[in-house]
Design a protein around this motif. Structure first.
Motif, short mmCIF file in Angstrom:
data_model
loop_
_atom_site.label_atom_id
_atom_site.label_comp_id
_atom_site.label_asym_id
_atom_site.label_seq_id
_atom_site.Cartn_x
_atom_site.Cartn_y
_atom_site.Cartn_z
N VAL A 74 -7.11 5.06 2.05
CA VAL A 74 -7.23 3.65 1.70
C VAL A 74 -6.36 2.77 2.61
O VAL A 74 -6.77 1.71 3.06
N LYS A 75 -5.17 3.31 2.93
CA LYS A 75 -4.24 2.58 3.78
C LYS A 75 -4.87 2.30 5.15
O LYS A 75 -4.76 1.20 5.68
N SER A 113 -2.41 -0.58 -3.50
CA SER A 113 -1.32 0.37 -3.75
C SER A 113 -1.75 1.42 -4.77
O SER A 113 -1.42 2.59 -4.65
N GLU A 133 -5.02 8.63 0.48
CA GLU A 133 -4.26 7.95 1.51
C GLU A 133 -5.12 7.34 2.60
O GLU A 133 -4.62 6.61 3.45
N ASN A 176 -4.32 3.75 -2.97
CA ASN A 176 -3.71 4.53 -1.89
C ASN A 176 -2.87 5.68 -2.42
O ASN A 176 -2.65 6.66 -1.72
N ALA A 197 0.84 -1.21 0.00
CA ALA A 197 0.00 0.00 0.00
C ALA A 197 0.87 1.25 0.00
O ALA A 197 0.55 2.25 -0.63
N GLN A 198 2.00 1.19 0.70
CA GLN A 198 2.87 2.35 0.83
C GLN A 198 3.86 2.47 -0.32
O GLN A 198 4.48 3.51 -0.49
#
Lengths: 249, 285
Positions: free
Chosen positions: B176-177, B167, B174, B170, B85-86
């Protein structure tokens, strides 16, 4: 006339700019209330050719679209319309080692950067000594790069980029980071690169450097080419315009 | 999509070195490296075993092995999705400068965690063999353990699919994370990790509830957790908290079939969605 390695035809790039600040699902859901997305025309129909072995520089004010043009050539963006055709391998010079991870050693980062730029592991191993010698950081090559100074990072980044044997080098305002001696070395390397038939596309605010290395210069103003031609003439016209603007304001 | 796959194949060496980089960074700044990451599942399972055996009175043999068999794959699922995700946002300075297939970033996170899962499973096998050496009544492996690669493959497809979706989204939002973090936390309770899937079928009344069991196992992660246990460890009557134990149920191939179908579908959808959005990562408004 030799073949064009970069041909750009009627290139346009439009960006969406968010004026509402934070980007979250909440703002998205509230779009129907405050639609604060604006479009920004950064490039308005550029057309040009760059030929093999040329060094072309781009000058212009901040926001004129220089970096966007460079990013489009590096395939980072897709054009909104128009075409870019490139013959040969292109290597962007990662400024200040954008591809460097702070916790890894210089050596590990050289490998990683080289692979991103299209080399194989074996090719990098062969060139490792030349890269380290050129960057002048041999003593610290196994230390994590977070301990490097910005000058050392820039030198290592430049060293990797010039050793990948690209056909076209994209340079974005990096030469001014090192000290004078290293700058000389970079100019030397650039000349050597061109001597072997390499093409350079160079974006800079440093008019002195522009006059020194480039044969041709493009002056970008508000996303269009204001003037293109001999580097000395174009930089002179640009300086005059800047002075006139300053006096006028 | 085929063209994208071809492009990805061209950049496979970058993927390999990205994975290598991920693992190096993870273990670089700590001497114990890999063992630090093993500490989390070990301590978690230790506490769970203490609670279930001593406070809730579970009387099953080698309970912690059954927990680990489901928890290790679940941990892989959780950490690989959170890491991927990041991945795009972390690499934003890089992808603003240079081209490479963007899917390499989340895939490197997934594969890095996947290698970690394999190492953790090897340690787990050593543990099982040690338990067997001390107490031969507990058989360490069954023949069906040979099905592990199949389960791991389904697991990998599912994690990669969701990692790609998360990912990509996100990068634009953000939130979503955080949503994913909460969803994965809740997922832990909705999967048979602390308890057994037989408990879902029977509950305390010993009345079979096939509909609830079916719906519960439509979640491919739940099916995988159950399947890992069934193929690895010997069946034994399950303590579901009631007066009597219920017999162990065999591996449910229908549910596993549905799970593999769902996982493959998720992967294809994830890859499609990622490719649809990937050009807009660098110019997110």
């Amino acid at each position: 006339m030799s073949e064009a390695v970069i041909s750009v035809r009627d290139l346009r790039k439009r960006f969406l700019v968010n004026r509402s600040g934070a980007n979250s699902l909440k703002t998205r859901l509230m779009w129907f209330k405050h639609r604060q997305i604006e479009t920004l025309e950064v490039l308005n129909g550029l057309s040009f050719d760059i030929f093999k072995g040329e060094c072309v520089s781009v000058i212009g004010k901040n926001g004129a679209g220089k970096s966007t043009l460079l990013a489009l050539l590096a395939k980072v963006y897709k054009p909104t319309s128009g075409t870019i055709s490139i013959r040969g391998r292109i290597a962007p010079l990662l400024e200040l080692g954008a591809g460097f991870h702070p916790d890894l050693s210089g050596r590990e980062n050289v490998f990683f950067n080289g692979i991103i730029l299209g080399l194989t592991r074996k090719q990098i191993a062969e060139r490792l000594d030349a890269i380290i010698d050129f960057s002048e950081v041999r003593q610290h090559i196994d230390a994590p790069v977070r301990t490097y100074s910005s000058g050392m990072l820039a030198r290592l980044g430049f060293a990797v980029a010039v050793h990948v044997d690209a056909d076209i080098l994209l340079v974005d305002e990096v030469l001014s980071v090192g000290d004078l001696e290293f700058e000389e070395k970079c100019f030397g390397k650039i000349n050597e690169f061109r001597h072997h038939g390499g093409t350079i596309f160079f974006v800079s605010h440093d008019l002195e450097a522009v006059r020194r290395v480039s044969d041709r210069c493009m002056w970008l103003r508000k996303g269009t080419i204001a003037l293109s031609g001999n580097a000395a003439e174009v930089t002179e016209a640009y300086e005059k315009a800047a002075q006139a603007h300053q006096l006028g304001s | 999509m085929l063209a994208d796959l071809k492009e990805l194949w061209k950049y496979r060496e970058l993927l390999v070195s990205m994975v290598e980089r991920e693992l190096r960074i993870r273990y670089k700044n700590s001497m114990l490296g890999f063992f630090w990451s093993l500490l989390n599942p070990l301590v978690t399972v230790l506490v769970m075993t203490l609670v279930f055996k001593n406070l809730l009175g579970n009387t099953m043999l080698n309970y912690s092995a059954y927990v680990l068999a489901a928890y290790l794959p679940f941990m892989f699922f959780q950490t690989s999705i959170m890491d991927s995700a990041q991945s795009i946002l972390y690499a934003l300075p890089l992808i603003r400068k240079i081209y490479f297939p963007r899917e390499i970033l989340p895939l490197a996170s997934i594969i890095g965690n996947f290698i970690h899962l394999i190492l953790a499973l090897l340690v787990f096998f050593v543990y099982l063999a040690a338990v067997y050496a001390i107490n031969p009544q507990i058989s360490p492996f069954q023949l069906s353990a040979l099905l592990m690669p199949l389960l791991i493959l389904i697991n990998l497809m599912l994690a990669a699919g969701i990692g790609l979706i998360v990912s990509a989204l996100n990068t634009f939002y953000e939130d979503v994370k955080y949503i994913t973090g909460v969803a994965l936390y809740l997922m832990f309770f909705l999967c048979p990790i602390m308890y057994f899937s037989e408990a879902v079928m029977y509950s305390k009344q010993l009345e079979p509830r096939p509909t609830i069991y079916f719906i519960y196992h439509l979640n491919p992660v739940a099916t995988l957790c159950t399947a890992y246990r069934k193929v690895l460890l010997a069946p034994q009557p399950v303590d579901i908290g009631g007066a009597e134990k219920v017999p162990s149920m065999p591996l449910d191939w229908t549910m596993l079939g549905i799970a593999s179908f769902t996982s493959f579908g998720t992967l294809v959808f994830g890859y499609w969605l990622f490719n649809l959005l990937k050009w807009r990562f660098v110019e997110r408004p």
